[in-house]
Design a protein around this motif. Structure first.
Motif, short mmCIF file in Angstrom:
data_model
loop_
_atom_site.label_atom_id
_atom_site.label_comp_id
_atom_site.label_asym_id
_atom_site.label_seq_id
_atom_site.Cartn_x
_atom_site.Cartn_y
_atom_site.Cartn_z
N ALA A 48 5.05 9.78 4.54
CA ALA A 48 6.40 9.62 4.00
C ALA A 48 7.15 8.49 4.69
CB ALA A 48 7.19 10.92 4.15
N TYR A 49 6.64 8.01 5.81
CA TYR A 49 7.32 6.92 6.51
C TYR A 49 6.56 5.63 6.22
CZ TYR A 49 8.97 3.93 10.24
OH TYR A 49 9.49 2.87 10.93
N PHE A 50 7.06 4.85 5.26
CA PHE A 50 6.35 3.60 4.95
C PHE A 50 7.32 2.49 4.62
CE2 PHE A 50 6.04 6.67 1.46
CZ PHE A 50 6.58 5.99 0.38
N PRO A 51 8.16 2.10 5.62
CA PRO A 51 9.13 1.03 5.35
C PRO A 51 8.47 -0.30 5.01
CG PRO A 51 9.06 1.53 7.69
CD PRO A 51 8.24 2.58 7.01
N PHE A 52 7.21 -0.48 5.42
CA PHE A 52 6.50 -1.72 5.11
C PHE A 52 5.45 -1.49 4.03
CE2 PHE A 52 8.11 -2.37 9.40
CZ PHE A 52 8.66 -3.64 9.30
N GLY A 53 5.59 -0.40 3.28
CA GLY A 53 4.59 -0.08 2.28
C GLY A 53 3.36 0.53 2.93
N TRP A 54 2.30 0.67 2.15
CA TRP A 54 1.07 1.29 2.66
C TRP A 54 -0.09 0.85 1.79
CZ3 TRP A 54 0.93 3.36 7.23
CH2 TRP A 54 -0.20 4.07 7.62
N GLY A 55 -1.28 0.98 2.30
CA GLY A 55 -2.46 0.68 1.48
C GLY A 55 -2.72 -0.82 1.40
N PRO A 56 -3.47 -1.22 0.36
CA PRO A 56 -3.93 -2.61 0.28
C PRO A 56 -2.79 -3.62 0.19
CG PRO A 56 -4.63 -1.36 -1.66
CD PRO A 56 -4.00 -0.38 -0.72
N TRP A 57 -1.59 -3.20 -0.24
CA TRP A 57 -0.48 -4.15 -0.40
C TRP A 57 0.53 -4.05 0.74
CZ3 TRP A 57 -2.10 -7.44 -3.70
CH2 TRP A 57 -2.89 -7.03 -4.77
N ILE A 58 0.12 -3.46 1.84
CA ILE A 58 1.06 -3.30 2.95
C ILE A 58 1.60 -4.66 3.40
CG2 ILE A 58 -0.68 -3.42 4.79
CD1 ILE A 58 0.87 -1.00 6.09
#
Ligand code: HEM
Length: 119
Positions: free
Chosen positions: A56-66
Motif C-alpha cells: 500500500a506504500y508506493f509513492p514511486f509506483g511499483w513493478g516494471p514501471w517504478i
C-alpha cells in the motif's frame, strides 16, 4: 523516516493508472483486455488499514514501471535541506495555510512559507 512519512501522507503522484493488455484475473474479478484501472486515494482509510500486509506504500509506483528517479529524488530531498540547515535555522511561517492541492502533482496550494534565520 520523515521523508517516508511525508511521501505516504502526501504522495506527489496521487493517481496511478494501468491498462490490462490481456484478460486478467484480479482476486474475484475477471477483467477483459483494455480495461483502464485507476489506483487513487491509497490512504483513504488510513495508513495502517491500507498497509495490512498489502503493498500500500508506493509513492514511486511499483513493478516494471517504478520511478527511475526514486533514488535520485530521495538523495536530493536529503541533501538540499542538509545544505540549507548548515547556514540557516528555519520554522514554519504563521502565514502557512495547510491546503494540499493537485495540479498534476500534489503540492501546497498557497506555497510553503518558511522563516529562515542565518546561523
Ligand atoms: C519525490 C519525487 C518523485 C516522485 C514522488 C515520483 C513518482 C513517480 C511515480 C508515481 C511514477 C509512476 C510509476 C508507475 O507508473 O508505476 C514515476 C515514474 C517515473 N519517474 Fe518519478 N518521481 C519522482 C521523481 C523523479 C525524478 C527526480 C526523476 C528523474 C530524474 C523521475 C523519473 C521518472 C521516470 C523516468 C518515470 C517513468 C518510469 C517508467 O515508466 O518506466 N522521477 N515517478
Amino acid at each position: 523516516m520523515i521523508l517516508n512519512e511525508v511521501l505516504s501522507l502526501y504522495p506527489p503522484g496521487l493517481v496511478l493508472s494501468r491498462m490490462t493488455n490481456k484478460e486478467t484475473k484480479l482476486r474475484e474479478l475477471i477483467l477483459p483486455a483494455g480495461v483502464q484501472l485507476l489506483l487513487p486515494a491509497r490512504f483513504s482509510e488510513g495508513v495502517l488499514k491500507a498497509t495490512k500486509g498489502q503493498l500500500a506504500y508506493f509513492p514511486f509506483g511499483w513493478g516494471p514501471w517504478i520511478c527511475l528517479g526514486q533514488n535520485f529524488a530521495m538523495l536530493e530531498a536529503k541533501m538540499a535541506p542538509a545544505m540549507i540547515l548548515l547556514h540557516f535555522s528555519l520554522e514554519l511561517s504563521p502565514l502557512y495555510a495547510h491546503a494540499p492541492h493537485t495540479i498534476i502533482a500534489l503540492q501546497p496550494q498557497y506555497g510553503a512559507q518558511l522563516i529562515l534565520r542565518k546561523l
